[in-house]
Design an enzyme around this catalytic site. Structure first.
Site, mmCIF file in Angstrom:
data_model
loop_
_atom_site.group_PDB
_atom_site.id
_atom_site.type_symbol
_atom_site.label_atom_id
_atom_site.label_comp_id
_atom_site.label_asym_id
_atom_site.label_seq_id
_atom_site.Cartn_x
_atom_site.Cartn_y
_atom_site.Cartn_z
ATOM 1 N N ARG A 45 8.543 -12.705 13.429
ATOM 2 C CA ARG A 45 7.739 -11.957 12.454
ATOM 3 C C ARG A 45 6.330 -12.531 12.353
ATOM 4 N NH1 ARG A 45 10.455 -12.648 7.231
ATOM 5 N NH2 ARG A 45 8.701 -11.470 6.420
ATOM 6 N N SER A 80 -1.415 8.562 1.185
ATOM 7 C CA SER A 80 -2.229 9.245 0.170
ATOM 8 C C SER A 80 -3.113 8.263 -0.603
ATOM 9 C CB SER A 80 -1.348 10.063 -0.778
ATOM 10 O OG SER A 80 -0.610 9.244 -1.629
ATOM 11 N N ASN A 81 -2.623 7.051 -0.828
ATOM 12 C CA ASN A 81 -3.495 6.053 -1.478
ATOM 13 C C ASN A 81 -4.645 5.669 -0.558
ATOM 14 O OD1 ASN A 81 -2.633 5.052 -4.267
ATOM 15 N ND2 ASN A 81 -0.679 5.219 -3.176
ATOM 16 N N ASP A 141 6.191 -8.010 -4.970
ATOM 17 C CA ASP A 141 5.685 -7.323 -6.171
ATOM 18 C C ASP A 141 5.500 -8.286 -7.345
ATOM 19 O OD1 ASP A 141 5.840 -4.939 -4.701
ATOM 20 O OD2 ASP A 141 7.903 -4.575 -5.324
ATOM 21 N N HIS A 185 1.885 -0.881 -6.426
ATOM 22 C CA HIS A 185 3.329 -0.655 -6.578
ATOM 23 C C HIS A 185 3.519 0.394 -7.670
ATOM 24 C CE1 HIS A 185 7.586 -1.555 -6.398
ATOM 25 N NE2 HIS A 185 7.602 -1.572 -7.722
HETATM 26 C C1 GRF Z 1 2.939 4.582 -3.193
HETATM 27 O O1 GRF Z 1 3.729 5.058 -4.242
HETATM 28 C C2 GRF Z 1 2.611 3.123 -3.377
HETATM 29 O O2 GRF Z 1 2.482 2.758 -4.716
HETATM 30 C C3 GRF Z 1 3.813 2.440 -2.766
HETATM 31 O O3 GRF Z 1 4.152 3.227 -1.662
HETATM 32 C C4 GRF Z 1 3.704 4.567 -1.877
HETATM 33 C C5 GRF Z 1 2.818 4.898 -0.731
HETATM 34 O O4 GRF Z 1 2.398 6.231 -0.776
HETATM 35 N N1 GRF Z 1 3.534 1.059 -2.442
HETATM 36 P P1 GRF Z 1 1.174 6.680 0.086
HETATM 37 O O5 GRF Z 1 1.505 6.326 1.544
HETATM 38 O O6 GRF Z 1 -0.039 5.952 -0.385
HETATM 39 O O7 GRF Z 1 1.066 8.163 -0.096
#
Ligand code: GRF
Length: 219
Positions: free
Chosen positions: A67, A15-16, A147, A111
């Site tokens: 990795r 979603s971000n 973080d 985060h």
């Molecule tokens: C979000 O809450 C972001 O802050 C965290 O993981 C989640 C990812 O959500 N790092 P999305 O995939 O962006 O919906």
């Protein structure tokens, strides 16, 4: 002026990533998404990006000798896409020091807590257990520690009576979707600067904003 090309790394819902893609659709937005890269073929965000016409690539994290081999493959894909800024958006792998050094000062993460509180997994549960009255999200530079990099911007929301992880995370997510595009805009405008001074922690300056920057508030 040439737009900043961002690479967005995801592992899931996206979603971000979708909020960043949406922001980049505005003709005057100073950045574009050059690549969405996922370590999981079944990440919902991959199909969202494909539907939006954004180039995608999947590099599974398993099956590599180490990795660092995986990280080198990721890095090569980002370089091939001529990415200038890496945006982590729910990317659920930890990087090797090699990757972090390779993209130093050109990689950011979001985060869902007001860092430095509640790092790592289950930040909303941690916030509820701590009884804080404010929570939110943080966009920060990525350093070789989870973080923990210099903070670029935060968005804050109230914690309301009766909140559970689901209701709090939904409220925070709404502000995430405002903060991340704003930060990408700042990078595209060339306004973000990392200030390194001996003896004090690295800090971020955003040209045009007073020291300490701005706080997005969503009540
Ligand atoms: C979000 O809450 C972001 O802050 C965290 O993981 C989640 C990812 O959500 N790092 P999305 O995939 O962006 O919906």
């Amino acid at each position: 002026m040439a737009k900043l090309r961002a690479g967005v790394l995801i592992s899931g819902r996206g979603s971000n990533m979708a909020a960043l893609i949406e922001a980049c659709r505005a003709p005057d937005f100073p950045a574009e998404i050059g690549l969405v890269l996922s370590n999981r073929a079944d990440a919902a965000g991959v199909s969202i990006a494909q539907d939006a016409g954004v180039p995608t690539q999947v590099i599974p994290h398993s099956g590599w000798p180490s990795r660092e081999h995986f990280d080198r493959a990721m890095s090569a894909a980002l370089r091939d896409a001529r990415v200038g800024l890496v945006c982590l958006a729910g990317f659920m792998r930890l990087f090797t020091p090699w990757f972090v050094a390779e993209w130093q000062d050109r990689i950011v993460n979001i985060h869902p807590s007001l860092l430095p509180s509640f790092k790592g997994l289950h930040p909303h549960r941690q916030a509820l257990e701590a009884g804080v009255r404010l929570s939110g999200c943080t966009v920060h530079y990525v350093v070789d520690d989870t973080d923990a990099g210099p903070i670029i911007a935060q968005g804050a929301v109230p914690v309301q009576a009766g909140d559970d992880v689901e209701s709090l995370s939904a409220r925070v997510l709404a502000v995430e979707h405002q903060v991340y595009p704003l930060v990408l805009r700042w990078f595209g405008e060339g306004r973000v600067r990392l200030v390194r001074q001996p003896g004090v922690p690295d800090a971020v300056e955003v040209a045009g904003l007073p020291p300490g920057g701005t706080v997005l508030w969503r009540g």
